[in-house]
Design a protein around this motif. Structure first.
Motif, PDB file in Angstrom:
ATOM      1  N   ILE A 158      63.994 -55.526 -49.941  1.00 28.62           N
ATOM      2  CA  ILE A 158      64.411 -54.655 -48.842  1.00 28.62           C
ATOM      3  C   ILE A 158      63.315 -54.575 -47.779  1.00 28.62           C
ATOM      4  CG2 ILE A 158      64.970 -52.259 -48.226  1.00 28.62           C
ATOM      5  CD1 ILE A 158      66.282 -52.097 -51.065  1.00 28.62           C
ATOM      6  N   GLU A 159      62.096 -54.393 -48.224  1.00 23.97           N
ATOM      7  CA  GLU A 159      60.972 -54.291 -47.281  1.00 23.97           C
ATOM      8  C   GLU A 159      60.841 -55.550 -46.444  1.00 23.97           C
ATOM      9  OE1 GLU A 159      56.437 -52.601 -47.440  1.00 23.97           O
ATOM     10  OE2 GLU A 159      57.148 -53.762 -49.160  1.00 23.97           O
ATOM     11  N   GLN A 160      61.058 -56.699 -47.073  1.00 23.30           N
ATOM     12  CA  GLN A 160      60.948 -57.966 -46.357  1.00 23.30           C
ATOM     13  C   GLN A 160      62.048 -58.121 -45.314  1.00 23.30           C
ATOM     14  OE1 GLN A 160      61.001 -61.369 -48.975  1.00 23.30           O
ATOM     15  NE2 GLN A 160      59.987 -62.690 -47.484  1.00 23.30           N
ATOM     16  N   ALA A 161      63.193 -57.506 -45.558  1.00 20.79           N
ATOM     17  CA  ALA A 161      64.336 -57.645 -44.643  1.00 20.79           C
ATOM     18  C   ALA A 161      64.288 -56.686 -43.464  1.00 20.79           C
ATOM     19  CB  ALA A 161      65.640 -57.437 -45.416  1.00 20.79           C
ATOM     20  N   ALA A 191      63.347 -45.815 -52.249  1.00 20.96           N
ATOM     21  CA  ALA A 191      63.211 -44.622 -51.413  1.00 20.96           C
ATOM     22  C   ALA A 191      61.865 -44.604 -50.692  1.00 20.96           C
ATOM     23  CB  ALA A 191      63.373 -43.364 -52.264  1.00 20.96           C
ATOM     24  N   GLU A 192      60.814 -45.049 -51.368  1.00 23.91           N
ATOM     25  CA  GLU A 192      59.485 -45.072 -50.747  1.00 23.91           C
ATOM     26  C   GLU A 192      59.436 -46.068 -49.594  1.00 23.91           C
ATOM     27  OE1 GLU A 192      55.625 -44.055 -49.890  1.00 23.91           O
ATOM     28  OE2 GLU A 192      57.098 -43.041 -51.160  1.00 23.91           O
ATOM     29  N   VAL A 193      60.060 -47.232 -49.765  1.00 25.63           N
ATOM     30  CA  VAL A 193      60.119 -48.215 -48.667  1.00 25.63           C
ATOM     31  C   VAL A 193      60.864 -47.629 -47.473  1.00 25.63           C
ATOM     32  CG1 VAL A 193      61.135 -50.417 -47.953  1.00 25.63           C
ATOM     33  CG2 VAL A 193      59.922 -50.250 -50.133  1.00 25.63           C
ATOM     34  N   CYS A 194      61.978 -46.963 -47.726  1.00 26.11           N
ATOM     35  CA  CYS A 194      62.770 -46.383 -46.638  1.00 26.11           C
ATOM     36  C   CYS A 194      62.002 -45.268 -45.931  1.00 26.11           C
ATOM     37  CB  CYS A 194      64.104 -45.872 -47.169  1.00 26.11           C
ATOM     38  SG  CYS A 194      65.187 -47.184 -47.777  1.00 26.11           S
ATOM     39  N   LYS A 195      61.204 -44.527 -46.677  1.00 24.83           N
ATOM     40  CA  LYS A 195      60.373 -43.473 -46.087  1.00 24.83           C
ATOM     41  C   LYS A 195      59.316 -44.076 -45.168  1.00 24.83           C
ATOM     42  CE  LYS A 195      57.118 -39.798 -47.365  1.00 24.83           C
ATOM     43  NZ  LYS A 195      56.484 -39.080 -48.503  1.00 24.83           N
ATOM     44  N   VAL A 196      58.613 -45.071 -45.677  1.00 29.39           N
ATOM     45  CA  VAL A 196      57.541 -45.696 -44.888  1.00 29.39           C
ATOM     46  C   VAL A 196      58.105 -46.354 -43.638  1.00 29.39           C
ATOM     47  CG1 VAL A 196      55.825 -47.546 -44.903  1.00 29.39           C
ATOM     48  CG2 VAL A 196      56.035 -46.026 -46.883  1.00 29.39           C
ATOM     49  N   GLN A 197      59.251 -46.995 -43.767  1.00 35.11           N
ATOM     50  CA  GLN A 197      59.859 -47.710 -42.636  1.00 35.11           C
ATOM     51  C   GLN A 197      60.775 -46.821 -41.803  1.00 35.11           C
ATOM     52  OE1 GLN A 197      58.921 -50.724 -41.852  1.00 35.11           O
ATOM     53  NE2 GLN A 197      57.689 -51.073 -43.685  1.00 35.11           N
TER      54      GLN A 197
END
Length: 397
Positions: A158-161, A191-197
């Protein structure tokens, strides 16, 4: 006078699920003994206490318009359901009732997406996600999950996309067409990736009540205050209470977005069907015995049918943990039976073996077919027998 269609509809792909189901029904009506494993709906009638509540509401004259966002009593029932099942609190202003979860999703995309906004869509995906995103002017960004990862995408994928255009991620757990369930640990990382991004999370939880074995449904909105604030929970009574035709779904999330969605609905649908709303109130507030009975029965069917499907030559199946679907990889069977692709394979199964399945192309998974086990065990076993015979007769080394 030549008539020109709007460009927004000319690029749409028709629903594969509905197309196959319609073809199977047409064959049945012509006298052909077709077994349909395509439809995504429970094979039970709506529980009697819900039917009685709907009838009672009509007899009492409750047949008029309601508020566009749904009856206050139904919003309260949804709020209580979320409190009891997920342990999270919402207010009426954070809840909207729609004409099924599909309509709620459509309205959400129309509300939050601007042209070229991107939404990350894990594949295999439910057929309508990409089409609804495109209808709102957005761009679906497909992230492919593998069967080795149990058809679940990782936080790293997800983070890469994510790009500067990313507006949201859509998650479906338990999933359609995979039946897979994300664990709490997997969701925490996402959830952490979505928070950071800083992107929205759209959590489609329509199969929440259909989870088997040791698997547990976890709503990503429950993991932290931040996760709750950026998550839209999408759910409804269609699968949990066998009410697909009643068309009642809901969204719970950000108050400003829900208000805008309600305004949009006021100019498109006026309000959800009044009688259906009273039925849904009873569905949430009344006895849940039928919900648990159905869950246990679907789980029993899964245990019976999974090894039989796995035994079909060239079929490789990851055992699902929820919903009521199997998604076998049939690429080996396609190769050995001489078909060009999964669409041709599924077409032949329907026309020659008289079994309706859904080709995985509609789910972004071109090597699979979806089999619904939301039908009687006798029909399931006969359908598997027909598929097995079909494959063995055409098998060519």
């Amino acid at each position: 006078m030549a008539k020109q269609l709007a460009s927004r509809v000319t690029t749409l792909s028709p629903s594969t699920t509905l197309a196959i189901t319609a073809k199977a029904k047409e064959m049945k009506e012509s006298g052909i003994d077709v077994i349909g494993l395509g439809a995504g709906e429970p094979d039970y009638n709506t529980p009697d206490h819900i039917l009685e509540a709907a009838w009672r509401s009509m007899k009492e004259g409750k047949t008029k318009y309601t508020p566009s966002g749904g009856l206050p009593a139904l919003k309260d029932a949804v709020i209580e359901k979320l409190k009891n099942d997920q342990g999270i609190a919402y207010s009426r202003s954070e809840v909207m009732i729609g004409i099924g979860a599909k309509h709620v999703l459509y309205t959400l995309f129309q509300t939050i997406l601007n042209p070229m906004d991107e939404v990350i869509v894990p594949a295999p995906y439910w057929v309508s996600y990409p089409e609804q995103i495109k209808l709102a002017g957005g761009e679906p960004v497909v992230v492919q999950a593998t069967k080795e990862a149990e058809f679940k995408v990782t936080a790293a994928q997800i983070e890469q996309a994510i790009t500067p255009k990313t507006k949201a991620l859509i998650l479906n757990s338990p999933g359609n067409p995979t039946g897979m369930v994300y664990t709490e640990d997997e969701l925490e990382k996402i959830a952490e990736v979505c928070k950071v991004q800083d992107i929205w999370i759209i959590s489609d939880e329509i199969y929440e009540k259909l989870v088997y074995g040791t698997a547990k449904h976890v709503s990503i909105a429950t993991l932290s205050d931040d996760a709750k604030q950026r998550t839209f929970i999408i759910n409804g009574v269609s699968k949990s209470h066998s009410m697909t035709g009643w068309r009642i779904g809901f969204i719970a999330g950000d108050e400003e977005v829900v208000k805008a969605m309600t305004n949009l609905a006021s100019h498109s649908t006026s309000n959800p069907v009044t009688t259906s709303q009273y039925a849904a109130i009873e569905a949430y507030n009344g006895s849940q015995d039928a919900v648990e009975m159905m869950r246990k029965d679907f789980g029993s069917r899964l245990e019976r049918i999974y090894p039989q499907v796995q035994a079909i030559p060239g079929f490789h199946v990851v055992k699902p943990q929820g919903a009521f679907y199997l998604l076998p990889d049939v690429s080996e069977a396609i190769t050995h039976t001489g078909y060009d692709d999964v669409d041709a394979f599924a077409k032949a199964l329907l026309e020659e073996a008289n079994v309706a399945v859904i080709p995985g192309t509609g789910f972004g998974s071109a090597e699979t077919i979806r089999l619904s086990y939301a039908t009687s065990i006798d029909l399931l076993e006969e359908a598997v027998r027909r598929i097995d015979t079909f494959v063995k007769e055409k098998w060519n080394d």
